[in-house]
Design a protein around this motif. Structure first.
Motif, PDB file in Angstrom:
ATOM      1  N   MET A  41      -4.419   3.989  -4.484  1.00  0.00           N
ATOM      2  CA  MET A  41      -4.287   2.619  -3.958  1.00  0.00           C
ATOM      3  C   MET A  41      -3.028   1.953  -4.515  1.00  0.00           C
ATOM      4  N   GLU A  77       1.731   6.411   9.815  1.00  0.00           N
ATOM      5  CA  GLU A  77       2.063   7.794   9.449  1.00  0.00           C
ATOM      6  C   GLU A  77       1.922   8.763  10.632  1.00  0.00           C
ATOM      7  N   HIS A 128       0.076   3.552  -3.013  1.00  0.00           N
ATOM      8  CA  HIS A 128       0.288   3.269  -1.589  1.00  0.00           C
ATOM      9  C   HIS A 128       0.510   1.784  -1.320  1.00  0.00           C
ATOM     10  N   THR A 184      -8.487  -4.681   4.304  1.00  0.00           N
ATOM     11  CA  THR A 184      -8.364  -4.265   2.893  1.00  0.00           C
ATOM     12  C   THR A 184      -6.898  -4.043   2.547  1.00  0.00           C
ATOM     13  N   ARG A 231     -10.325   2.640  -0.037  1.00  0.00           N
ATOM     14  CA  ARG A 231     -10.312   1.402   0.763  1.00  0.00           C
ATOM     15  C   ARG A 231     -11.725   0.977   1.153  1.00  0.00           C
ATOM     16  N   ARG A 232     -12.522   1.958   1.502  1.00  0.00           N
ATOM     17  CA  ARG A 232     -13.893   1.640   1.893  1.00  0.00           C
ATOM     18  C   ARG A 232     -14.664   1.051   0.707  1.00  0.00           C
ATOM     19  N   MET A 287      -4.958  11.372   1.717  1.00  0.00           N
ATOM     20  CA  MET A 287      -5.538  10.599   2.825  1.00  0.00           C
ATOM     21  C   MET A 287      -7.016  10.332   2.576  1.00  0.00           C
ATOM     22  N   SER A 288      -7.697  11.366   2.122  1.00  0.00           N
ATOM     23  CA  SER A 288      -9.118  11.242   1.874  1.00  0.00           C
ATOM     24  C   SER A 288      -9.401  10.243   0.745  1.00  0.00           C
ATOM     25  N   TYR A 339       2.398   8.968   2.195  1.00  0.00           N
ATOM     26  CA  TYR A 339       1.410   9.979   1.799  1.00  0.00           C
ATOM     27  C   TYR A 339       2.064  11.177   1.092  1.00  0.00           C
ATOM     28  N   GLU A 393     -11.838  -3.113   9.179  1.00  0.00           N
ATOM     29  CA  GLU A 393     -12.092  -3.091   7.723  1.00  0.00           C
ATOM     30  C   GLU A 393     -10.893  -2.531   6.961  1.00  0.00           C
ATOM     31  N   LEU A 394     -10.381  -1.409   7.444  1.00  0.00           N
ATOM     32  CA  LEU A 394      -9.246  -0.773   6.760  1.00  0.00           C
ATOM     33  C   LEU A 394      -8.020  -1.700   6.764  1.00  0.00           C
ATOM     34  N   LEU A 402      -9.768   9.515   9.279  1.00  0.00           N
ATOM     35  CA  LEU A 402      -8.486   9.631   8.561  1.00  0.00           C
ATOM     36  C   LEU A 402      -7.304   9.400   9.512  1.00  0.00           C
ATOM     37  N   GLN A 452      -6.820   5.717   9.881  1.00  0.00           N
ATOM     38  CA  GLN A 452      -6.104   5.206   8.695  1.00  0.00           C
ATOM     39  C   GLN A 452      -4.611   5.522   8.778  1.00  0.00           C
ATOM     40  N   LEU A 487      -7.488   7.860  -0.324  1.00  0.00           N
ATOM     41  CA  LEU A 487      -7.090   6.508   0.075  1.00  0.00           C
ATOM     42  C   LEU A 487      -8.150   5.891   0.990  1.00  0.00           C
ATOM     43  N   PHE A 488      -8.671   6.723   1.873  1.00  0.00           N
ATOM     44  CA  PHE A 488      -9.680   6.241   2.814  1.00  0.00           C
ATOM     45  C   PHE A 488     -10.926   5.737   2.074  1.00  0.00           C
ATOM     46  N   TYR A 489     -11.433   6.589   1.181  1.00  0.00           N
ATOM     47  CA  TYR A 489     -12.655   6.199   0.466  1.00  0.00           C
ATOM     48  C   TYR A 489     -12.386   5.087  -0.550  1.00  0.00           C
TER      49      TYR A 489
END
Lengths: 168, 200, 141
Positions: free
Chosen positions: B152, A16, B155, A45, B184-185, B177-178, B162, A41-42, A7, A10, B180-182
């Motif tokens: 998504m 941030e 953002h 995307t 994106r993955r 954050m969590s 955030y 990857e991040l 995180l 990211q 958004l992270f997943y």
């Protein structure tokens, strides 16, 4: 790789983090191939999405779309109009009662003289409790469209006729 | 020159001023100008045309009712976009209340299958023509869960920070954050899948 | 004698023809779709398809049921449109009608408008139904 670090990477890519934290994360990403792979990857995307939202258009004409909004605005404004105060009603009645009498005499006279006079009532729509209606007048064809909105009952009733003809 | 022609040539800021004085035809011109954008935002969040139409129209009605609160701190269309976003988020909260608690729902924050996905290093969108890229992104977005898609859109498309997303979605920054992270993955994995599908 | 025949002829003709004030109404139940196809029903005529396409998003319009009824001035006629769907139309004169739409023996809506009139709503699978009402006197109204 722990989730907190993921995180943080990211947050670093999204700008941030504070300058100090960003420096620290950048160093960790450079030193570790797994971390740098995740960062790639991040980043890919994120950049693929920026500015690449589909251009969508309202699937209705401007007039029809607006007619529904205008109708609702008028409805809300009528609803929120302040109630007439009692003293005013007392004043109003003094004029209204004799005037209503005159109007009634005129209306009876009209109907007696010409029984085939068209309905004096204005356009109206009433629907079952589950529905609401929106009226739209298409200038080009002169057609009035009444859209019956969001009621399961009516769909079920017409489904008997239309379901027969669906995709075959 | 007719009144409507004159309005079609006016700036948003002038149309807003007229609307604030109760001129509904000025507001109609604003709706005509920006209806596609407001509808598109509702659709990107809801992925349902009927709901998007209803919510976008509701947003315009709310916009009219709250015009007095618009002071020009942002552009009118940005202000309207915020209104439609809030309505969509309210609607999604209603969906969520109706939805039974499920493993998928719990996976939104903990990552579920995305936790175990291999990292995508080769860019799955490289060399794509813009129209095709947009189509693929749209298809991938449609396959995300509501919460992932929402974060998504807010953002990447609305460019909210955030903390602003957290405020709007009524959750913690950590959750944003969590998610958004997943999201994106999952998105990366979906784009790889679409690339494979198209090359077969 | 000739006058008598003429009078009788006119009287008889009047008995069978549409009277002044009568409304000859055409009601068409239409299904609008973009993704679906329908092999058992005809596409709606080009003029009305054009009118609907200008207002609505659907690309194909199929005429499911077409009925014509003559309604005397101030009279009401029930027009069956399907197994569980019927219209009760009152002729208010001057092309104005009161339309009660019944489905499953329940009133769906009651509308008072001038012809031509279209009642419409969503149906399943992103399709829609339309009840097109117009005067069948040839003026398209």
């Amino acid at each position: 790789m722990n989730n907190e670090l993921e995180l943080k990477i990211q947050s670093w890519l999204d700008g941030e983090l504070s300058a100090a934290e960003a420096k620290q994360v950048a160093a960790q990403v450079t030193a570790d191939t797994a971390l740098s792979g995740l960062a790639t990857e991040l980043r890919q995307t994120k950049s693929a999405l920026v500015g690449n939202e589909m251009d969508l258009k309202v699937p209705e004409t401007r007039e029809f779309y607006w007619s529904k909004i205008a109708r609702q605005i008028e409805h809300e404004e009528r609803k929120s109009a302040a109630p007439v105060s009692v003293p005013f009603m007392v004043q109003f009645r003094k004029f209204f009662i004799p005037l209503a009498g005159v109007a009634a005499v005129v209306a009876v006279g009209l109907l007696t003289l010409n029984p085939s006079v068209p309905s004096l009532s204005s356009d109206s729509n009433a629907s079952s409790g589950e529905m609401e209606t929106v009226t739209y007048r298409d200038q080009e064809s002169g057609m009035t469209v009444v859209w019956l909105k969001d009621r399961e009952e009516s769909q079920a009733s017409t489904a008997d006729d239309t379901s027969k003809v669906e995709t075959q | 020159m007719s009144m409507n022609q004159a309005k079609s040539e006016m700036q948003d800021v002038d149309l807003v001023k007229l609307s604030q004085k109760g001129d509904l035809t000025a507001f109609e011109e604003l709706v005509g100008r920006h209806r596609d954008k407001i509808f598109a935002r509702a659709f990107s969040m809801m992925r349902n045309e009927e709901e998007a139409l209803d919510l976008s129209q509701e947003a315009w009605i709310k916009g009219w009712q709250r015009l007095a609160q618009f002071h020009g701190d942002s552009s009118f269309v940005t202000w309207m976009t915020r209104i439609v976003i809030n309505l969509c988020l309210d609607q999604l909260r209603k969906h969520k209340r109706q939805r039974a608690e499920s493993i998928e729902a719990m996976d939104e924050e903990s990552g579920g299958v995305e936790r175990h996905m291999p990292v995508v290093i080769t860019n799955p969108t490289e060399g794509l023509e813009r129209g095709e890229l947009r189509k693929r992104i749209d298809r991938a977005l449609a396959q995300l869960s509501e919460e992932h898609r929402m974060v998504m859109v807010l953002h990447e498309f609305e460019e909210l920070e955030y903390k602003e997303i957290a405020k709007r979605m009524d959750c913690s920054i950590g959750t944003v954050m969590s998610r958004l992270f997943y999201a994106r993955r999952r998105m990366a994995s979906l784009l790889v899948g679409l690339k494979r599908e198209n090359s077969e | 004698m000739r006058v008598m025949f003429l009078t009788v002829g006119m009287f008889l003709a009047a008995g069978f023809a549409v009277q002044a004030g009568d409304l000859k109404l055409e009601a068409t139940l239409v299904w609008g779709t973009t993704t679906g196809t329908n092999v058992s029903h005809q596409l709606l005529d080009a003029k009305r398809t054009k009118d609907l396409s200008r207002i609505f998003k659907w690309q194909s319009y199929y005429a499911i049921t077409n009925r014509t009824a003559v309604i005397p001035a101030n009279g009401t006629r029930t027009i069956p449109m399907g197994a569980k769907c019927q219209l009760k139309v009152k002729n208010l004169g001057a092309s104005r009608v009161e339309v009660v739409w019944m489905g499953n023996n329940k009133i769906i809506s009651t509308n008072v408008h001038t012809l031509p009139l279209t009642l419409a709503g969503n149906d399943k699978n992103d399709s829609a139904y339309f009840m097109l009402l117009r005067s069948a006197d040839g003026n398209g109204k």
